[in-house]
Design an enzyme around this catalytic site. Structure first.
Site, PDB file in Angstrom:
ATOM      1  CB  THR A   1     -24.881  13.520  -7.326  1.00 54.32           C
ATOM      2  OG1 THR A   1     -26.364  12.735  -7.341  1.00 54.32           O
ATOM      3  CG2 THR A   1     -24.435  13.873  -8.657  1.00 54.32           C
ATOM      4  CB  CYS A   2     -25.133  14.158  -1.924  1.00 53.66           C
ATOM      5  SG  CYS A   2     -25.490  15.718  -2.488  1.00 53.66           S
TER       6      CYS A   2
END
Length: 392
Positions: free
Chosen positions: A330-331
């Site tokens: 994920t970011c």
């Protein structure tokens, strides 16, 4: 108001609160949790052998999959509940309400009403306000007061969130008794993944002090959970060693014993299968990014509390390995699994390769988010037959 013991029909929303069977696509999807039910059965047998006189109340939060609950229900396991969703899941699995205990001391009035309507009669508490709530909503119910104990030695201590000292526990028992509740129990939790058997001895000593101060007959003692399983961070005590510590501390005090195994029953039954997305160098360190991270079921890697054993199918055990930083997809900058732990993976690992997290049957699928970054919840695949796996 419905009295204690009145039967409650499981609402429609309860059926949506338990995981569904994965689709054919999910069976081959990555990431996924593969779960072996015979291993759960074996783990339960091991627990019963170590604690033959203890009522095992499965900590549903560890893994609430319907087939896990159905298996344990068939073995006569009790259930430790923390929410209405878990209550409904246990009812659907066939666990009798008389074998359920509401172990969460933080609850709404609507939670208590739902439990009472289902026939649950045992509750845990650790505050005067909650005792008063139980007296109003569950008159005549059996109450266990939770003690705050030293949870040093655990991977995930409770940091003072739950429990009270013996003096306050005694006062709460007397308050419950005066309010018409059955103030018959004391309990504690030594912290999750507890590796020090003496932690249970300290909890029992605190419970004996509270019982003496209360001046009331205490007929039940809840030993909590925390029973450890093997991960990468060193050895753990055998269940029989913990049982010996418990027995030694109890001495001639023989209340009805309850325990809340969760991880100990389901962790070793699960393998979390992930795929390598990217391998790169950053600031002189080798980073491996997977398609699973803290938001897809690996929440217990926060603070590197749990360091899973890892396996890389297709890579010979003699293949050269090197240290890596292991991260999720994920970011979120916090989605790094292991930055400090000594995690070593094959040097020829490449995108598309598989990395498996062993001992991942507990606190993975139940922790996974429902859609952070648009990623789907972690699917669970029940293996059709026992699938023995060798350790890496």
């Amino acid at each position: 108001m419905e009295g204690v013991g009145a039967q409650r029909t499981v609402p429609a929303h309860g059926r949506a609160s338990v995981p569904a069977h994965p689709s054919p696509d999910q069976v081959k999807a990555s990431p996924r949790l593969e779960l072996d039910l015979p291993t759960v059965r074996d783990a339960f047998a091991t627990f019963r052998d170590a604690f033959p006189s203890v009522e095992p109340a499965y900590a549903v939060k560890a893994n609430p999959h319907p087939e896990v609950l159905a298996l344990l229900a068939g073995l006569g396991v009790s259930a430790d509940l923390a929410s209405v969703g878990e209550l409904d899941a246990c009812l659907l699995a066939g666990i009798e309400p008389r074998r359920m205990t509401w172990g969460n001391p933080v609850k709404k009035a609507s939670d208590v009403r739902a439990a009472v309507a289902a026939g649950v009669t045992r509750f845990t508490t650790d505050s005067a306000a909650d005792v008063d709530l139980l007296a109003r909503e569950a008159p005549g119910a059996a109450v266990t007061v939770r003690l705050a104990v030293d949870d040093d030695g655990s991977a995930t201590p409770f940091a003072g969130k739950f429990g009270v000292p013996p003096e306050e526990a005694a006062a709460l028992l007397r308050r419950a008794d005066a309010a018409g509740l059955r103030a018959h129990g004391l309990g504690f939790h030594p912290g999750s993944q507890q590796t020090d058997p003496s932690s249970w001895r300290r909890g029992i000593a605190s419970a004996r002090r509270a019982a003496d101060l209360a001046g009331l007959p205490v007929g039940e003692l809840n030993l909590g959970g925390g029973f450890p399983t093997r991960h990468a961070a060193g050895p753990v005590p055998a269940l029989r060693d913990i049982a010996a510590a418990v027995d030694a501390e109890l001495g001639d005090w023989r209340p009805h014993l309850v325990a809340e195994p969760g991880r100990a029953l389901v962790a070793d039954a699960g393998v979390l299968v992930a795929e390598v997305v990217l391998v790169t160098e950053r600031a002189g360190r080798r980073w491996v990014y997977l398609d699973v991270g803290r938001y897809q079921g690996l929440a217990e890697t926060e603070g590197e509390m749990i360091v899973y054993r890892l396996r890389c199918p297709g890579h010979a055990g003699s293949a050269p390995r090197g240290p890596v930083v292991l991260a999720g997809p994920t970011c979120d900058g916090d989605d790094v699994l292991y930055r400090h732990a000594d995690v070593r993976l094959p040097l020829d690992l490449a995108p598309g390769d598989v990395v498996e997290f062993l001992g991942a049957g507990a606190y993975t699928s139940s922790y996974a988010s429902v859609g952070f970054n648009g990623l789907p919840p972690l699917p669970t695949v029940i293996l059709p037959t026992s699938d023995p796996r060798e350790d890496p």
